[in-house]
Scaffold this motif. Structure first.
Motif, PDB file in Angstrom:
ATOM      1  N   ILE A  42       0.844  -1.190   0.000  1.00 33.83           N
ATOM      2  CA  ILE A  42       0.000   0.000   0.000  1.00 33.83           C
ATOM      3  C   ILE A  42       0.883   1.245   0.000  1.00 33.83           C
ATOM      4  N   PRO A  43       0.596   2.234  -0.832  1.00 29.61           N
ATOM      5  CA  PRO A  43       1.421   3.450  -0.858  1.00 29.61           C
ATOM      6  C   PRO A  43       1.219   4.314   0.380  1.00 29.61           C
ATOM      7  N   ARG A  44       2.148   5.209   0.612  1.00 33.44           N
ATOM      8  CA  ARG A  44       2.105   6.120   1.746  1.00 33.44           C
ATOM      9  C   ARG A  44       2.162   7.569   1.255  1.00 33.44           C
ATOM     10  N   LEU A  45       1.690   8.460   2.097  1.00 35.60           N
ATOM     11  CA  LEU A  45       1.821   9.884   1.849  1.00 35.60           C
ATOM     12  C   LEU A  45       2.734  10.488   2.907  1.00 35.60           C
ATOM     13  N   THR A  46       3.446  11.543   2.564  1.00 41.15           N
ATOM     14  CA  THR A  46       4.217  12.257   3.572  1.00 41.15           C
ATOM     15  C   THR A  46       3.256  12.945   4.533  1.00 41.15           C
ATOM     16  N   GLY A  47       3.709  13.168   5.753  1.00 39.39           N
ATOM     17  CA  GLY A  47       2.863  13.827   6.738  1.00 39.39           C
ATOM     18  C   GLY A  47       2.442  15.213   6.315  1.00 39.39           C
ATOM     19  N   SER A  48       3.357  15.941   5.659  1.00 42.66           N
ATOM     20  CA  SER A  48       3.037  17.305   5.213  1.00 42.66           C
ATOM     21  C   SER A  48       1.970  17.290   4.133  1.00 42.66           C
ATOM     22  N   PHE A  49       2.010  16.289   3.236  1.00 42.13           N
ATOM     23  CA  PHE A  49       1.028  16.233   2.162  1.00 42.13           C
ATOM     24  C   PHE A  49      -0.339  15.807   2.693  1.00 42.13           C
ATOM     25  N   ALA A  50      -0.354  14.891   3.673  1.00 45.13           N
ATOM     26  CA  ALA A  50      -1.622  14.502   4.287  1.00 45.13           C
ATOM     27  C   ALA A  50      -2.273  15.694   4.959  1.00 45.13           C
ATOM     28  N   TYR A  51      -1.463  16.489   5.662  1.00 48.74           N
ATOM     29  CA  TYR A  51      -1.971  17.710   6.288  1.00 48.74           C
ATOM     30  C   TYR A  51      -2.516  18.670   5.236  1.00 48.74           C
ATOM     31  N   ALA A  52      -1.811  18.805   4.121  1.00 48.84           N
ATOM     32  CA  ALA A  52      -2.250  19.716   3.066  1.00 48.84           C
ATOM     33  C   ALA A  52      -3.574  19.263   2.464  1.00 48.84           C
TER      34      ALA A  52
END
Length: 424
Positions: free
Chosen positions: A51-61
């Protein structure tokens, strides 16, 4: 963003901070092309790569962008709903409360409604041909849904833009809905979002042109034909320039977050959103960061509802009206940098320009501000675009090899000028 990183929220430290690309669990770029064969999910490849992941900053955005959409919908209905009803009634009665529009209605013939209907039918048919013949994994019924979503959001975005000269990015809502109705199809998701978002963006831009035409006393029929001509010509020019830039900088745009000249990050964020929503049913099982997106819509809507109640009982604090606060824009720009990967020096330049016009000219050169502020800002806009066009092809490599300026502490030729995001 600092809190997200240093508390390691959503495993933020395990991924390159501020990257907009879809990541593997080990922090490396996710192999989207291998997982989606022909634009459709390959279950065996998904099992292999995980499963892919997102960076924390992008999830927040993503969360803030969707909260801004919820706030936009709430603000238009709760704060401006009465104005819309009154404007609609006056239009139906033939009354023109705007002196510019009244002058145009008196002296010029309006563009007939059938012109707009004919253009709508032609555009719809052309889009339908693309959907049914080009194997873009978007069914015809989803194409219709995307247009209906754009039709719902477009008046709201146009209303906000007419008040503030600025809008809210609403394509996250399109991608979320596409991910729910078109699972496992990232290319179809992107087309769904593109159709929907273009309805919104073109409604805003073309309405802006029509209003500007009233200020400049350009006959409505002439303005309509000019818009059609400009849109068609602009489509070909944009396509040619885009192909030239992508072919000349493909590795940079595809395999990195871009550099000071070309922001692959913005394109990658588009791809990341489409791919992640195509895997929505798998992602919700692995972490709460994806659940934050629909929650963001509800929170943004709720914040404006609370704001409306407070403004009703406390309309002013001293001389400041609470009705002048626009939460949709506050929320959007609270998450603007990681989502758009804008270099902070770009934002700083915008602040300097705004400070010069709105503070210096308004307070210390009021005659210039009153008579020429539009010309001054128009000169800023035209000059910067002209310089950008020349530099893009002469220096930055839009149509051939780039010729970078010398490297020194104020010119980071190997990445963004503000050294963020960090090179991977």
């Amino acid at each position: 963003m600092l809190g997200i990183y240093y508390t390691n929220a959503w495993d933020a430290k395990s991924q390159p901070f501020m990257s907009t690309r879809l990541r593997s669990e080990n922090g490396k770029p996710y192999p989207v092309a291998e997982v989606f064969t022909g634009g459709v999910l390959n279950q065996e490849a998904l099992a292999k790569y995980g499963i892919p992941r997102l960076t924390g900053s992008f999830a927040y955005a993503m969360f803030m962008a969707n909260a801004a959409i919820g706030a936009l919908i709430a603000h238009c209905f709760l704060f401006w709903g009465g104005d819309v009803v009154r404007a609609y009634k006056s239009s139906r009665e033939g009354r023109h409360d705007d002196r510019h529009h009244a002058h145009m209605a008196k002296h010029y013939k309006e563009a007939p409604w059938w012109w707009y209907i004919a253009l709508l039918v032609l555009s719809f048919v052309l889009g339908l041909i693309v959907v049914t013949t080009q194997h873009i994994t978007l069914p015809a019924w989803a194409y219709v849904v995307s247009l209906l979503l754009g039709i719902f959001i477009a008046p709201l975005s146009t209303l906000l833009y007419s008040r503030y000269g600025n809008g809210i990015a609403t394509n996250n809502l399109s991608k979320m809905l596409a991910g729910l109705i078109l699972p496992e199809r990232p290319i179809g998701n992107m087309y769904f979002a593109a159709w929907s978002h273009n309805v919104i963006s073109n409604a805003v831009n073309l309405s802006n042109d029509l209003k500007m035409g009233e200020y400049l006393k350009i006959p409505p029929r002439v303005m309509f034909l000019t818009q059609v001509y400009g849109t068609i010509l602009g489509g070909f020019i944009n396509y040619a320039v885009m192909i030239s830039i992508v072919n000349g900088n493909r590795d940079l745009l595809v395999n990195s977050d871009g550099n000071s000249s070309w922001s692959g990050a913005t394109l990658q964020s588009y791809n990341t959103n489409a791919t992640s929503w195509a895997l929505a049913k798998y992602l919700y099982k692995t972490g709460a960061r994806y659940a934050l997106v629909p929650i963001g819509l509800a929170i943004g809507f709720g914040m404006v509802a609370v704001h409306r109640v407070i403004a009703h009982f406390v309309p002013k604090i001293r001389n400041f009206s609470l009705y002048d606060v626009n939460l949709p824009q506050f929320i959007q720009y609270a998450g603007y940098i990681p989502y758009n990967a804008s270099q902070t020096c770009v934002l700083f330049s915008q602040i300097i320009a705004g400070f010069f016009v709105q503070f210096y000219l308004r307070n210390y050169r009021p005659r210039i501000f009153k008579d020429y502020s539009y010309l001054v800002t128009g000169a800023f806009d035209g000059a910067s675009l002209a310089a950008l066009f020349i530099l893009s092809f002469a220096v930055f490599g839009a149509g051939g090899p780039s010729v970078p300026f010398p490297k020194w502490w104020g010119n980071n030729v190997d990445g963004y000028y503000d050294l963020c995001p960090a090179p991977e």
